[in-house]
Write an enzyme that holds these catalytic residues in place. Structure first.
Site, PDB file in Angstrom:
ATOM      1  N   LYS A  86     -14.534  -3.733   2.034  1.00 49.62           N
ATOM      2  CA  LYS A  86     -13.388  -3.244   1.258  1.00 49.62           C
ATOM      3  C   LYS A  86     -13.263  -4.061  -0.020  1.00 49.62           C
ATOM      4  O   LYS A  86     -13.270  -5.290   0.013  1.00 49.62           O
ATOM      5  CB  LYS A  86     -12.103  -3.372   2.075  1.00 49.62           C
ATOM      6  CG  LYS A  86     -10.880  -2.835   1.344  1.00 49.62           C
ATOM      7  CD  LYS A  86      -9.664  -2.814   2.235  1.00 49.62           C
ATOM      8  CE  LYS A  86      -8.861  -4.068   2.190  1.00 49.62           C
ATOM      9  NZ  LYS A  86      -8.117  -4.292   0.943  1.00 49.62           N
ATOM     10  N   ASP A  99     -10.025  -0.020  -2.230  1.00 52.98           N
ATOM     11  CA  ASP A  99      -8.595  -0.070  -1.877  1.00 52.98           C
ATOM     12  C   ASP A  99      -7.756  -0.229  -3.138  1.00 52.98           C
ATOM     13  O   ASP A  99      -7.284  -1.314  -3.453  1.00 52.98           O
ATOM     14  CB  ASP A  99      -8.378  -1.246  -0.913  1.00 52.98           C
ATOM     15  CG  ASP A  99      -6.985  -1.234  -0.301  1.00 52.98           C
ATOM     16  OD1 ASP A  99      -6.298  -0.202  -0.397  1.00 52.98           O
ATOM     17  OD2 ASP A  99      -6.588  -2.264   0.274  1.00 52.98           O
ATOM     18  N   LYS A 128      -4.985   1.665  -3.881  1.00 52.79           N
ATOM     19  CA  LYS A 128      -3.563   1.970  -3.632  1.00 52.79           C
ATOM     20  C   LYS A 128      -2.929   2.615  -4.873  1.00 52.79           C
ATOM     21  O   LYS A 128      -1.962   2.117  -5.445  1.00 52.79           O
ATOM     22  CB  LYS A 128      -2.796   0.709  -3.248  1.00 52.79           C
ATOM     23  CG  LYS A 128      -3.303   0.049  -1.966  1.00 52.79           C
ATOM     24  CD  LYS A 128      -2.362  -1.038  -1.506  1.00 52.79           C
ATOM     25  CE  LYS A 128      -2.834  -1.721  -0.254  1.00 52.79           C
ATOM     26  NZ  LYS A 128      -3.948  -2.675  -0.455  1.00 52.79           N
ATOM     27  N   ASP A 164       0.929   6.888  -9.347  1.00 52.44           N
ATOM     28  CA  ASP A 164       1.250   7.157 -10.754  1.00 52.44           C
ATOM     29  C   ASP A 164       1.648   8.639 -10.833  1.00 52.44           C
ATOM     30  O   ASP A 164       1.726   9.316  -9.798  1.00 52.44           O
ATOM     31  CB  ASP A 164       0.013   6.862 -11.632  1.00 52.44           C
ATOM     32  CG  ASP A 164       0.410   6.450 -13.054  1.00 52.44           C
ATOM     33  OD1 ASP A 164       1.294   7.116 -13.627  1.00 52.44           O
ATOM     34  OD2 ASP A 164      -0.159   5.489 -13.577  1.00 52.44           O
ATOM     35  N   THR A 188       1.247  -3.373   5.748  1.00 45.16           N
ATOM     36  CA  THR A 188       1.421  -4.117   7.009  1.00 45.16           C
ATOM     37  C   THR A 188       2.110  -5.466   6.790  1.00 45.16           C
ATOM     38  O   THR A 188       2.451  -6.146   7.750  1.00 45.16           O
ATOM     39  CB  THR A 188       0.059  -4.337   7.704  1.00 45.16           C
ATOM     40  OG1 THR A 188      -0.902  -4.742   6.723  1.00 45.16           O
ATOM     41  CG2 THR A 188      -0.431  -3.076   8.371  1.00 45.16           C
ATOM     42  N   ARG A 223      -8.992 -12.386   5.815  1.00 48.25           N
ATOM     43  CA  ARG A 223      -9.014 -13.847   5.951  1.00 48.25           C
ATOM     44  C   ARG A 223      -9.587 -14.381   7.259  1.00 48.25           C
ATOM     45  O   ARG A 223     -10.285 -15.405   7.234  1.00 48.25           O
ATOM     46  CB  ARG A 223      -7.604 -14.400   5.683  1.00 48.25           C
ATOM     47  CG  ARG A 223      -7.262 -14.336   4.197  1.00 48.25           C
ATOM     48  CD  ARG A 223      -5.792 -14.410   3.937  1.00 48.25           C
ATOM     49  NE  ARG A 223      -5.110 -13.183   4.355  1.00 48.25           N
ATOM     50  CZ  ARG A 223      -3.825 -12.934   4.138  1.00 48.25           C
ATOM     51  NH1 ARG A 223      -3.081 -13.842   3.529  1.00 48.25           N
ATOM     52  NH2 ARG A 223      -3.294 -11.791   4.523  1.00 48.25           N
TER      53      ARG A 223
END
Ligand code: C5P
Length: 239
Positions: free
Chosen positions: A38, A65, A67, A70, A121, A212
């Site tokens: 990603k 990704d 997101k 607009d 999340t 992470r």
């Protein structure tokens, strides 16, 4: 779809790192372990788009990704350009039908899958209250997942905590991609709605996004393999 999907390919590693050099090094070390990556906002501003294109050309699966959110015209054209990069997934914020429809128009005949971000999340009920809604995260996620499904989207991004309810209203072919994945007893970082890889799969997730816990591990290959083992175990006990 869910049962045919290769186990290893269900793990998507989030390349959230400041430089392309670091991302390249990680992809190289994970080469025989991970096939899906990603690329998000952090790497975007470090030449991440050409890297996304390179990875796709090398046969890796890429989740862009972005997101997007607009006005419809801008989303439509942005999705049209993204579709030229050869990536597999692209995200759009799933707040309203107009934006979702614009994204679908922009994709045209491309094979790129469009995923609607339901509720990040990292957000909890209090954060949603600040945004002006009294809905609980799980309720708003379900509302947005239904809207994305009805609009003709390929899937959604949601917590694995919400996956089972989404699966109930959308059926087996709708993609549920879940970030906020953590092994029991490990740091949750800035994530709020976390879940273990095993539970996410049991709840019906197709893909797990892990950042992470792999990118900052002492040994990312060992960490990635551990997530793959958890996925495999959940799939075996589910079968
Ligand atoms: O490091 P960690 O595993 O928490 O990374 C999760 C990744 O998933 C990040 O790249 C984040 O931007 C992304 N994401 C998320 N929640 C969403 C959508 C995307 O955490 N709803």
């Amino acid at each position: 779809m869910a049962s045919n999907q290769a186990t290893r390919n269900r793990l998507i590693v989030a390349l959230d790192m400041p430089t392309l050099e670091e991302a390249r090094r990680l992809v190289q070390s994970l080469d025989t372990t991970v096939s899906f990556y990603k690329i998000g906002l952090e790497l975007l501003f470090a030449d991440g788009l050409s890297f996304a294109q390179n990875l796709s050309e090398q046969g890796k699966d890429v989740f862009l990704d972005m997101k997007l959110l607009d006005i419809g015209n801008t989303v439509e054209r942005a999705v049209g350009n993204a579709a030229e990069l050869g990536v597999k997934f692209l995200t759009i914020h799933g707040h309203d039908q107009k934006t979702l429809k614009a994204a679908l128009n922009g994709r045209g005949a491309s094979q790129m899958k469009l995923l609607a971000v339901t509720v990040l999340t990292s957000l909890n009920k209090n954060d949603l209250k600040q945004q002006g809604t009294d809905m609980a995260p799980a309720e708003l996620v379900l509302h947005r997942a239904k809207m994305a499904y009805e609009a003709g989207f390929d899937g959604v991004i949601a917590s694995g905590q919400e996956a089972a309810n989404i699966r109930k209203i959308t059926g087996p072919d709708f993609l549920i991609v879940t970030p906020g994945i953590r092994l029991n007893g490990t740091a949750t970082d800035d994530q709020e709605r976390v879940i273990t890889p095993g539970h996410a799969i049991q709840n019906g997730a197709n893909y797990l996004v892990v950042g992470r816990p792999i990118t900052q591990a002492d040994d990312p290959v060992v960490a990635a393999n551990s997530f793959i083992e958890h996925i495999k175990h959940a799939l075996t006990t589910q079968a």
